[in-house]
Design a protein around this motif. Structure first.
Motif, mmCIF file in Angstrom:
data_model
loop_
_atom_site.group_PDB
_atom_site.id
_atom_site.type_symbol
_atom_site.label_atom_id
_atom_site.label_comp_id
_atom_site.label_asym_id
_atom_site.label_seq_id
_atom_site.Cartn_x
_atom_site.Cartn_y
_atom_site.Cartn_z
ATOM 1 N N ALA A 1 -5.492 2.712 5.892
ATOM 2 C CA ALA A 1 -5.324 3.278 4.554
ATOM 3 C C ALA A 1 -5.207 2.177 3.510
ATOM 4 O O ALA A 1 -5.700 2.318 2.388
ATOM 5 C CB ALA A 1 -4.089 4.176 4.518
ATOM 6 N N VAL A 2 -4.558 1.081 3.891
ATOM 7 C CA VAL A 2 -4.404 -0.032 2.947
ATOM 8 C C VAL A 2 -5.669 -0.893 2.924
ATOM 9 O O VAL A 2 -6.085 -1.363 1.865
ATOM 10 C CB VAL A 2 -3.159 -0.868 3.298
ATOM 11 N N PHE A 3 -6.277 -1.112 4.083
ATOM 12 C CA PHE A 3 -7.523 -1.880 4.130
ATOM 13 C C PHE A 3 -8.625 -1.209 3.308
ATOM 14 O O PHE A 3 -9.308 -1.851 2.507
ATOM 15 C CB PHE A 3 -8.047 -1.971 5.570
ATOM 16 N N LEU A 4 -8.823 0.095 3.549
ATOM 17 C CA LEU A 4 -10.037 0.771 3.109
ATOM 18 C C LEU A 4 -9.810 1.904 2.118
ATOM 19 O O LEU A 4 -10.775 2.414 1.541
ATOM 20 C CB LEU A 4 -10.788 1.334 4.327
ATOM 21 N N SER B 1 -7.976 4.311 -1.092
ATOM 22 C CA SER B 1 -7.665 4.210 -2.523
ATOM 23 C C SER B 1 -6.226 3.732 -2.681
ATOM 24 O O SER B 1 -5.442 3.702 -1.731
ATOM 25 C CB SER B 1 -7.829 5.580 -3.171
ATOM 26 N N LYS B 2 -5.853 3.377 -3.917
ATOM 27 C CA LYS B 2 -4.481 2.949 -4.154
ATOM 28 C C LYS B 2 -3.500 4.079 -3.866
ATOM 29 O O LYS B 2 -2.408 3.842 -3.335
ATOM 30 C CB LYS B 2 -4.321 2.447 -5.590
ATOM 31 N N THR B 3 -3.891 5.312 -4.170
ATOM 32 C CA THR B 3 -3.008 6.448 -3.886
ATOM 33 C C THR B 3 -2.775 6.582 -2.390
ATOM 34 O O THR B 3 -1.635 6.755 -1.935
ATOM 35 C CB THR B 3 -3.608 7.749 -4.452
ATOM 36 N N GLU B 4 -3.853 6.499 -1.621
ATOM 37 C CA GLU B 4 -3.747 6.595 -0.162
ATOM 38 C C GLU B 4 -2.946 5.432 0.392
ATOM 39 O O GLU B 4 -2.072 5.601 1.253
ATOM 40 C CB GLU B 4 -5.147 6.617 0.444
ATOM 41 N N ALA B 5 -3.222 4.246 -0.112
ATOM 42 C CA ALA B 5 -2.509 3.054 0.363
ATOM 43 C C ALA B 5 -1.026 3.138 0.027
ATOM 44 O O ALA B 5 -0.167 2.795 0.854
ATOM 45 C CB ALA B 5 -3.123 1.795 -0.254
ATOM 46 N N ASP B 6 -0.704 3.588 -1.170
ATOM 47 C CA ASP B 6 0.703 3.671 -1.577
ATOM 48 C C ASP B 6 1.472 4.649 -0.698
ATOM 49 O O ASP B 6 2.649 4.415 -0.380
ATOM 50 C CB ASP B 6 0.811 4.071 -3.045
ATOM 51 N N ARG B 7 0.837 5.731 -0.293
ATOM 52 C CA ARG B 7 1.500 6.670 0.621
ATOM 53 C C ARG B 7 1.812 5.981 1.947
ATOM 54 O O ARG B 7 2.911 6.132 2.505
ATOM 55 C CB ARG B 7 0.630 7.906 0.865
ATOM 56 N N ALA B 8 0.845 5.225 2.461
ATOM 57 C CA ALA B 8 1.041 4.520 3.723
ATOM 58 C C ALA B 8 2.131 3.459 3.606
ATOM 59 O O ALA B 8 2.962 3.284 4.508
ATOM 60 C CB ALA B 8 -0.277 3.879 4.170
ATOM 61 N N LEU B 9 2.135 2.747 2.490
ATOM 62 C CA LEU B 9 3.134 1.694 2.280
ATOM 63 C C LEU B 9 4.529 2.291 2.148
ATOM 64 O O LEU B 9 5.508 1.746 2.691
ATOM 65 C CB LEU B 9 2.777 0.882 1.037
ATOM 66 N N LYS B 10 4.650 3.408 1.457
ATOM 67 C CA LYS B 10 5.943 4.068 1.294
ATOM 68 C C LYS B 10 6.464 4.561 2.639
ATOM 69 O O LYS B 10 7.661 4.401 2.965
ATOM 70 C CB LYS B 10 5.815 5.229 0.312
ATOM 71 N N PHE B 11 5.587 5.165 3.431
ATOM 72 C CA PHE B 11 5.968 5.658 4.757
ATOM 73 C C PHE B 11 6.432 4.504 5.637
ATOM 74 O O PHE B 11 7.464 4.598 6.319
ATOM 75 C CB PHE B 11 4.770 6.363 5.399
ATOM 76 N N THR B 12 5.679 3.405 5.621
ATOM 77 C CA THR B 12 6.032 2.250 6.440
ATOM 78 C C THR B 12 7.370 1.657 6.030
ATOM 79 O O THR B 12 8.206 1.320 6.880
ATOM 80 C CB THR B 12 4.933 1.178 6.349
ATOM 81 N N LYS B 13 7.589 1.522 4.731
ATOM 82 C CA LYS B 13 8.860 0.966 4.245
ATOM 83 C C LYS B 13 10.029 1.823 4.687
ATOM 84 O O LYS B 13 11.081 1.305 5.098
ATOM 85 C CB LYS B 13 8.825 0.853 2.728
ATOM 86 N N ARG B 14 9.856 3.128 4.641
ATOM 87 C CA ARG B 14 10.930 4.040 5.056
ATOM 88 C C ARG B 14 11.229 3.881 6.548
ATOM 89 O O ARG B 14 12.391 3.836 6.957
ATOM 90 C CB ARG B 14 10.538 5.481 4.735
ATOM 91 N N LYS B 15 10.183 3.765 7.359
ATOM 92 C CA LYS B 15 10.371 3.593 8.797
ATOM 93 C C LYS B 15 11.014 2.247 9.110
ATOM 94 O O LYS B 15 11.829 2.118 10.036
ATOM 95 C CB LYS B 15 9.031 3.711 9.523
#
Length: 314
Positions: free
Chosen positions: A71-74, A76-90
């Protein structure tokens, strides 16, 4: 490939990280390899394993991680931000100390945290080095300039996940010197569980045989992962690697590289099939694992689903 709904991502479509990571030969192999190599870092392995909800379903965890990274590699910023937020929470709960000795460099009690700059860098390092290695093997060798640009992109990728820029070497040449020295150092250590899990992931240890053609596909993937490993890493796992293995590995890798030759030597339909997201393929593996678990079969026999604290407080 573009980002969803035309929205820009953190990386341009012509950036090196996108050019490399949208190659399915890379996307389908780098993750397994990064996990196998990364297990030699006991702080990374233990920190992840002790706090994972997927200790007994490693392929499900691989699929989840692969989707987040992609999601971060490929994306959109919206998709990447969701992935980054999820990862930070975990990652917020991934903090502790090594419960047992893991070599002279990592005695019991050594602290770890998912937000430790050095561990964030090592995660980036194993991911970058595996993606670069598999692209060189299965697509084509990168030029010096491309390699430098890919490293810069991966540093930016690491920063998005919270890695401070000064945690990583200044440029690719400095990184390469660091990584080659690291592979020769006393830092490398496999805990018993890391050796077992890594052996399964690399196909050095097999619990089940699959029905054709899945068995042939799996064996081919394992050959590529094992053949791509640094010799010392294979040695730590106790993997035998014969001349016959090397010949088969080189021949198979050469065949995949040949398939990436641009049209008209390769049909355009094949060229299009070689690029795209790999997360759906990981999901197929995860669903198979979940079916096995529901049927009462362990994904990796011998791996205790309980973490160290749970095992030793029972």
């Amino acid at each position: 490939m573009g980002t969803s709904a035309g929205e820009a991502g953190y990386f341009a479509d012509d950036s090196m990280i996108r050019r490399v990571m949208r190659k399915r030969a890379v996307g389908l192999t780098y993750g397994l390899r990064a996990l196998v190599v990364g297990a030699i870092n006991p702080l990374l392995y233990v920190g992840t394993a002790e706090h994972s909800a997927h200790r007994d379903s490693p392929y499900t965890r691989l699929a989840t991680t692969g989707a987040l990274f992609e999601a971060v590699f490929l994306g959109s910023k919206t998709e990447a931000d969701r992935a980054l937020k999820f990862t930070k929470r975990k990652h917020a709960s991934v903090v502790g100390t090594l419960p047992e000795n893991a070599g002279d460099a990592h005695p019991a009690g050594t602290p770890y945290s998912a937000f430790d700059p050095d561990l964030l860098f090592m995660t980036m390092a194993f991911t970058f080095e595996s993606a670069m290695t598999m692209h060189d093997l299965l697509v084509r060798k990168l030029t010096d300039t491309e390699r430098a640009d890919l490293y810069s992109d991966f540093v930016r990728w690491g920063e998005l996940f919270g890695m401070p820029r000064n945690a990583a070497p200044l440029d690719y040449l400095a990184f390469d010197r660091f990584f080659q020295a690291y592979l020769k150092s006393a830092e490398l250590f496999l805990t018993d569980e890391a050796r077992l899990v890594g052996s399964y992931l690399a196909g050095h240890k097999r619990a089940y045989r699959l029905q054709p053609p899945a068995e042939q596909v799996g064996s081919a993937l394992y050959l590529l992962v094992q053949g791509s490993l640094p010799a010392r890493v294979r040695g730590l796992y106790g993997m035998d690697w014969s001349l016959t293995d090397e010949v088969a590995f080189q021949a198979f890798a050469r065949g995949i590289r040949t398939a990436h030759v641009a049209p008209p030597l390769a049909p355009r339909v094949l060229a299009n099939a070689l690029a795209g997201r790999s997360a759906p393929s990981y999901q197929l593996i995860a669903r198979r694992e979940q079916r096995m678990i529901r049927a009462g079969r362990a994904s990796m026999p011998g791996v205790d689903p309980r973490n160290w604290v749970q095992r030793n407080s029972a």
